[in-house]
Write a protein that holds these residues in place. Structure first.
Motif, mmCIF file in Angstrom:
data_model
loop_
_atom_site.group_PDB
_atom_site.id
_atom_site.type_symbol
_atom_site.label_atom_id
_atom_site.label_comp_id
_atom_site.label_asym_id
_atom_site.label_seq_id
_atom_site.Cartn_x
_atom_site.Cartn_y
_atom_site.Cartn_z
ATOM 1 N N PRO A 174 -1.264 6.358 -5.752
ATOM 2 C CA PRO A 174 -1.196 6.905 -6.763
ATOM 3 C C PRO A 174 -2.483 6.177 -7.061
ATOM 4 O O PRO A 174 -3.099 5.323 -7.042
ATOM 5 C CB PRO A 174 -0.067 6.190 -8.040
ATOM 6 C CG PRO A 174 0.759 5.916 -7.247
ATOM 7 C CD PRO A 174 -0.112 6.479 -5.898
ATOM 8 N N ASN A 175 -3.454 6.991 -8.315
ATOM 9 C CA ASN A 175 -4.628 5.955 -8.920
ATOM 10 C C ASN A 175 -4.556 4.636 -8.845
ATOM 11 O O ASN A 175 -3.043 4.317 -10.255
ATOM 12 C CB ASN A 175 -5.293 7.110 -10.404
ATOM 13 C CG ASN A 175 -7.342 6.463 -10.770
ATOM 14 O OD1 ASN A 175 -7.190 6.218 -9.307
ATOM 15 N ND2 ASN A 175 -6.887 6.859 -11.704
ATOM 16 N N ASN A 176 -5.278 3.859 -8.837
ATOM 17 C CA ASN A 176 -5.659 2.357 -8.897
ATOM 18 C C ASN A 176 -3.999 1.893 -9.161
ATOM 19 O O ASN A 176 -3.513 1.036 -9.143
ATOM 20 C CB ASN A 176 -5.004 1.770 -10.859
ATOM 21 C CG ASN A 176 -6.455 2.576 -11.473
ATOM 22 O OD1 ASN A 176 -7.573 2.699 -10.926
ATOM 23 N ND2 ASN A 176 -6.620 2.793 -12.794
ATOM 24 N N SER A 177 -3.520 2.289 -7.693
ATOM 25 C CA SER A 177 -2.962 1.717 -6.554
ATOM 26 C C SER A 177 -2.946 1.909 -5.555
ATOM 27 O O SER A 177 -3.812 2.752 -4.806
ATOM 28 C CB SER A 177 -1.399 2.585 -7.153
ATOM 29 O OG SER A 177 -0.640 2.180 -5.566
ATOM 30 N N GLY A 178 -3.213 0.667 -4.276
ATOM 31 C CA GLY A 178 -2.507 0.567 -3.160
ATOM 32 C C GLY A 178 -1.434 0.784 -2.401
ATOM 33 O O GLY A 178 -1.721 0.598 -1.308
ATOM 34 N N SER A 179 -0.782 1.187 -2.273
ATOM 35 C CA SER A 179 0.708 1.326 -1.796
ATOM 36 C C SER A 179 0.347 2.083 -0.745
ATOM 37 O O SER A 179 1.191 1.653 0.751
ATOM 38 C CB SER A 179 1.726 2.002 -3.175
ATOM 39 O OG SER A 179 1.163 3.251 -3.405
ATOM 40 N N ALA A 194 -9.222 -0.238 2.564
ATOM 41 C CA ALA A 194 -9.564 0.684 0.859
ATOM 42 C C ALA A 194 -8.287 1.879 0.734
ATOM 43 O O ALA A 194 -7.370 1.197 1.829
ATOM 44 C CB ALA A 194 -10.603 1.897 1.466
ATOM 45 N N PRO A 195 -7.878 2.020 -0.738
ATOM 46 C CA PRO A 195 -6.884 2.466 -0.792
ATOM 47 C C PRO A 195 -6.888 4.203 -0.578
ATOM 48 O O PRO A 195 -7.844 4.582 -0.145
ATOM 49 C CB PRO A 195 -6.479 2.471 -1.848
ATOM 50 C CG PRO A 195 -8.199 2.440 -2.501
ATOM 51 C CD PRO A 195 -8.681 1.459 -1.371
ATOM 52 N N VAL A 196 -5.636 5.021 -0.408
ATOM 53 C CA VAL A 196 -5.779 6.562 -0.005
ATOM 54 C C VAL A 196 -5.964 7.141 -1.219
ATOM 55 O O VAL A 196 -4.226 6.866 -2.221
ATOM 56 C CB VAL A 196 -4.699 6.867 0.789
ATOM 57 C CG1 VAL A 196 -5.211 8.369 1.533
ATOM 58 C CG2 VAL A 196 -5.027 6.209 2.529
ATOM 59 N N TRP A 197 -6.503 7.759 -1.579
ATOM 60 C CA TRP A 197 -7.031 8.560 -3.049
ATOM 61 C C TRP A 197 -6.995 10.015 -2.929
ATOM 62 O O TRP A 197 -7.616 10.092 -4.279
ATOM 63 C CB TRP A 197 -7.762 7.789 -4.078
ATOM 64 C CG TRP A 197 -7.653 5.923 -4.104
ATOM 65 C CD1 TRP A 197 -6.174 5.447 -4.742
ATOM 66 C CD2 TRP A 197 -8.128 5.470 -5.259
ATOM 67 N NE1 TRP A 197 -6.090 4.490 -5.078
ATOM 68 C CE2 TRP A 197 -7.194 4.308 -5.576
ATOM 69 C CE3 TRP A 197 -9.511 4.845 -5.785
ATOM 70 C CZ2 TRP A 197 -7.165 2.972 -5.769
ATOM 71 C CZ3 TRP A 197 -10.099 3.952 -6.965
ATOM 72 C CH2 TRP A 197 -8.852 3.028 -7.126
ATOM 73 N N PRO A 283 4.135 -9.774 6.076
ATOM 74 C CA PRO A 283 3.664 -9.975 4.485
ATOM 75 C C PRO A 283 2.651 -8.661 4.327
ATOM 76 O O PRO A 283 1.653 -8.520 4.833
ATOM 77 C CB PRO A 283 3.036 -11.433 4.876
ATOM 78 C CG PRO A 283 3.927 -11.840 5.636
ATOM 79 C CD PRO A 283 4.563 -11.045 7.039
ATOM 80 N N VAL A 284 2.622 -8.364 2.767
ATOM 81 C CA VAL A 284 1.115 -7.277 2.128
ATOM 82 C C VAL A 284 0.885 -8.209 0.690
ATOM 83 O O VAL A 284 1.703 -8.781 0.448
ATOM 84 C CB VAL A 284 1.989 -6.273 2.010
ATOM 85 C CG1 VAL A 284 3.227 -6.278 0.996
ATOM 86 C CG2 VAL A 284 1.011 -5.422 1.565
ATOM 87 N N GLY A 285 -0.715 -8.004 0.988
ATOM 88 C CA GLY A 285 -0.691 -8.323 -0.117
ATOM 89 C C GLY A 285 -1.928 -7.506 -0.810
ATOM 90 O O GLY A 285 -2.170 -5.776 -0.680
ATOM 91 N N THR A 286 -2.175 -7.312 -2.487
ATOM 92 C CA THR A 286 -2.867 -6.365 -3.180
ATOM 93 C C THR A 286 -4.215 -7.047 -3.332
ATOM 94 O O THR A 286 -3.912 -8.621 -4.339
ATOM 95 C CB THR A 286 -2.051 -5.739 -3.999
ATOM 96 O OG1 THR A 286 -0.948 -5.255 -3.503
ATOM 97 C CG2 THR A 286 -3.400 -5.099 -5.199
ATOM 98 N N VAL A 287 -5.287 -6.827 -3.485
ATOM 99 C CA VAL A 287 -6.338 -7.319 -3.647
ATOM 100 C C VAL A 287 -6.978 -6.984 -4.756
ATOM 101 O O VAL A 287 -7.070 -5.293 -5.533
ATOM 102 C CB VAL A 287 -7.498 -7.063 -2.799
ATOM 103 C CG1 VAL A 287 -9.148 -7.551 -3.271
ATOM 104 C CG2 VAL A 287 -7.258 -7.301 -0.824
#
Length: 362
Positions: A174-179, A194-197, A283-287
């Motif tokens: 989704p936009n503004n998400s890095g899932s 980088a996120p897949v947008w 473990p995972v984190g979001t920038v």
């Protein structure tokens, strides 16, 4: 560059539903009364993304019926808090889940209502024969460009932007998400997270990173080989993509300008190594940066005086190998002297990464 496709190349973005989903047990529905923020692509296409729905009982299979135009994608929340890939309904998810999210993909017209049913059915065991970091393949990268246009999730492309496109909406965040995020590394040693947008290049149903048992199309190709690469190099499918167009390059990923020029320091289309981070574990984190189009420096050590070896984009997810003590840094997540190792010789400051839990010491 991205080649405009007859499916999911632009999108509408939803700011709210007129009425909430109505649920009874594991059956629920939603009226698709929404406001379009943007609508684009050629031909014009849209994307309605609904809020996650909590099931009464765990389930792994979802069926859907749409009143009006559109097909339905679904995904499930894993026990570790990460999402499965999007699958077109009717879909069997790789895990039983308590939470399902739905989106409706429009190619024309308007969808009015969607009715969904979740159930639990026997399913093949999920593929776990992958490294903790996730599946990684060497593919050909092209520069997307298209500043001012819309991506498949409704994002408006900025100058020096930081996202990527893959040729399947199964991994579209989704936009503004890095899932769904990737780690892209060039032969010069530089990497960007980088996120897949966006969806592309060439195909829209080529999840080549998945094994043949679950790959949506081109099941007879080796895992990790994009259809465009096979068409270009081996005359697979007569040298054409899924829409019958002559494939002019072997691209398996598109890079936004900021990833291409600033993150990887590329000057021309190149072969890169891509890690599809949602296929990993641990473990995972979001920038998180203060600027919407911001990035965080990735360093060779736990100190800002060490060499910059790449970038991590705002909203991108990172897999944390371990954590160590280094220079104290103040950022969007406060002040900390903890740094996360996110690949061999690659570190980011905890002060810019949210949500990490369970990281061990290096």
């Amino acid at each position: 560059m991205r080649y405009l496709l007859p499916l999911v190349v632009g999108a509408c973005m939803v700011v709210g539903l007129a009425s909430p989903a109505q649920a009874s047990g594991n059956e629920w529905s939603a009226d698709l009364n929404y406001k379009l923020v943007s609508w684009g692509g050629s031909p014009r296409t849209g994307l309605i993304e609904l809020e996650p729905h909590r099931l009464a009982q765990p389930a792994n299979t979802v069926t859907a019926a749409v009143t009006g135009d559109g097909v339905v994608d679904v995904r499930g929340l894993r026990p570790d808090g990460q999402w499965t890939e999007w699958l077109e309904a009717p879909a069997t998810l790789p895990v039983a889940t308590n939470t399902v999210q739905t989106r409706v993909v429009l190619s024309s017209g308007k969808a009015e209502r969607v009715q969904l049913t979740a159930s639990d059915k026997p399913a093949p065991a999920e593929d776990v024969s992958i490294a903790a970091a996730g599946r990684a393949y060497r593919v050909y990268a092209t520069r997307e460009g298209l500043v001012g246009g819309n991506t498949a999730n409704g994002h408006t492309i900025r100058s020096r932007d930081h996202f990527v496109a893959l040729p399947s909406r199964r991994g579209l965040a989704p936009n503004n998400s890095g899932s769904y995020s990737v780690q892209v590394c060039a032969s010069n040693g530089r990497c960007e997270w980088a996120p897949v947008w966006d969806v592309g290049p060439w195909n829209t149903k080529d999840d080549y990173w998945n094994p043949s048992t679950t790959r949506e199309m081109w099941k007879n190709l080796p895992q990790g080989k994009p259809e465009a690469q096979a068409a270009y190099e081996d005359n697979y499918n007569g040298g054409k993509d899924q829409y019958g167009r002559e494939v002019a390059n072997p691209a398996g990923i598109d890079l936004a300008d900021g990833v291409f020029w600033d993150g990887l320091k590329l000057t021309t289309n190149s072969w890169v190594t891509v890690t599809y981070l949602w296929t990993g574990s641990g473990p995972v984190g979001t920038v998180r940066t203060s600027a919407a189009n911001g990035t965080v420096n990735v360093r060779s050590g736990a100190n800002s005086s060490t060499s910059q070896v790449g970038l991590a984009a705002n909203y991108a997810q990172v897999r944390v190998t371990c954590q160590l003590t280094g220079e104290s840094v103040t950022g969007t997540q406060g002040t900390s002297n903890i740094w996360y190792r996110i690949a061999s010789g690659k570190h980011v400051a905890k002060a810019y990464v949210a949500g990490v839990s369970g990281a061990t010491s290096c």
